[in-house]
Write a protein that holds these residues in place. Sequence first.
Motif, mmCIF file in Angstrom:
data_model
loop_
_atom_site.group_PDB
_atom_site.id
_atom_site.type_symbol
_atom_site.label_atom_id
_atom_site.label_comp_id
_atom_site.label_asym_id
_atom_site.label_seq_id
_atom_site.Cartn_x
_atom_site.Cartn_y
_atom_site.Cartn_z
ATOM 1 N N LEU A 77 0.807 -1.216 0.000
ATOM 2 C CA LEU A 77 0.000 0.000 0.000
ATOM 3 C C LEU A 77 0.838 1.263 0.000
ATOM 4 C CD1 LEU A 77 -2.687 -1.083 2.636
ATOM 5 C CD2 LEU A 77 -2.869 -1.211 0.146
ATOM 6 N N ILE A 78 1.905 1.301 0.821
ATOM 7 C CA ILE A 78 2.665 2.553 0.968
ATOM 8 C C ILE A 78 4.141 2.394 0.636
ATOM 9 C CG2 ILE A 78 1.077 3.473 2.690
ATOM 10 C CD1 ILE A 78 3.070 2.674 4.839
ATOM 11 N N GLY A 79 4.564 1.208 0.182
ATOM 12 C CA GLY A 79 5.957 1.030 -0.210
ATOM 13 C C GLY A 79 6.853 0.546 0.916
ATOM 14 N N GLU A 80 8.022 0.062 0.560
ATOM 15 C CA GLU A 80 8.947 -0.534 1.524
ATOM 16 C C GLU A 80 9.584 0.470 2.479
ATOM 17 O OE1 GLU A 80 11.689 -2.749 -0.801
ATOM 18 O OE2 GLU A 80 10.199 -4.148 -1.556
ATOM 19 N N ALA A 104 -5.279 8.831 3.031
ATOM 20 C CA ALA A 104 -5.676 8.649 1.632
ATOM 21 C C ALA A 104 -7.120 9.075 1.408
ATOM 22 C CB ALA A 104 -5.486 7.187 1.227
ATOM 23 N N GLU A 105 -7.998 8.740 2.353
ATOM 24 C CA GLU A 105 -9.407 9.110 2.212
ATOM 25 C C GLU A 105 -9.590 10.626 2.293
ATOM 26 O OE1 GLU A 105 -11.748 6.970 5.002
ATOM 27 O OE2 GLU A 105 -11.292 5.001 4.152
ATOM 28 N N ALA A 106 -8.753 11.286 3.095
ATOM 29 C CA ALA A 106 -8.825 12.746 3.172
ATOM 30 C C ALA A 106 -8.463 13.388 1.833
ATOM 31 C CB ALA A 106 -7.887 13.255 4.264
ATOM 32 N N ASN A 115 -4.732 3.412 -9.341
ATOM 33 C CA ASN A 115 -4.086 4.669 -9.731
ATOM 34 C C ASN A 115 -3.921 5.593 -8.514
ATOM 35 O OD1 ASN A 115 -3.943 3.943 -12.493
ATOM 36 N ND2 ASN A 115 -6.087 4.554 -12.776
ATOM 37 N N PHE A 116 -3.440 5.019 -7.442
ATOM 38 C CA PHE A 116 -3.186 5.764 -6.210
ATOM 39 C C PHE A 116 -2.185 6.880 -6.494
ATOM 40 C CE2 PHE A 116 -1.185 5.780 -1.818
ATOM 41 C CZ PHE A 116 -2.251 6.428 -1.228
ATOM 42 N N SER A 117 -2.573 8.139 -6.253
ATOM 43 C CA SER A 117 -1.747 9.275 -6.661
ATOM 44 C C SER A 117 -0.686 9.620 -5.628
ATOM 45 C CB SER A 117 -2.625 10.503 -6.907
ATOM 46 O OG SER A 117 -3.171 10.972 -5.684
ATOM 47 N N THR A 122 1.245 11.220 -0.194
ATOM 48 C CA THR A 122 1.806 12.247 0.684
ATOM 49 C C THR A 122 0.895 12.502 1.884
ATOM 50 O OG1 THR A 122 2.872 13.314 -1.211
ATOM 51 C CG2 THR A 122 2.647 14.622 0.800
ATOM 52 N N ALA A 123 -0.418 12.566 1.621
ATOM 53 C CA ALA A 123 -1.374 12.769 2.713
ATOM 54 C C ALA A 123 -1.334 11.603 3.692
ATOM 55 C CB ALA A 123 -2.781 12.939 2.140
#
Length: 236
Positions: A77-80, A104-106, A115-117, A122-123
């Motif tokens: 989900l967020i990388g290593e 992410a929801e915010a 396509n998670f931006s 960052t949020a």
Amino acid sequence: MKLASEIMDHPVLWVLAFVIVLIVIFQAIIFIRISKKVAPEVGLTNKEVTSIIRTGAISSLGPSFAIIIVAISLITLIGEPTTMMRIGIVGSAPIETVGASLGAEAAGEQLSDKNFSAQAFTAAAWTMCLGGMGWLLVTALFTKSLGRLQTKLTSGGGSRAKWLSVVSTAAMIGAFGYFGGGQISKGMNETIIFLVALLVMPAIMWAAQRFNQNWLREWSLGLVILVGMSVGYFLI
């Protein structure tokens, strides 16, 4: 729009993650040295200190493996580097997952989106860091007074002590129930997976208490995730 996958493994994140982990290792070494230094003052021999350290190291394997199992799902989900950075400091994979999801929801997205931006990533990262910072600040500033506060709250016994436990438990149930409800709304398969996990967790906790197996409590979340993933594999 830049995707999160393009920055999740950025070299700068790896450098920051390794620096944080090295600081944690340094702290552990310092604590061990201090404990060995003051051991004679409390009547402990060098042999007893060595035995205590070895026992602590072995005991930490259970919670560590449980966190690793959860961290594997968090990596996707967020990388290593970000996962290593957060788990290395806080060590609570469930809380980090909740923080990442809220961030992410915010930003109007879901962690599981294809396509998670980069903006949503960052949020999520800021939410995890700011959320974890609160724990660290409270620990640094109020550790000495927290014990006195707890004693004061529970000194009367009875209802006050019970309500303190009820409120903390209700907060966790509400947080995880919120995210569970979001999965249920996606469809029948997700609902089945959620219900299976909901039934497996109490069963594991009952077995841990019934047979006095503390390692089951430590592994409970990881085991539930494995069960959920297995059920999802056959359903999806």
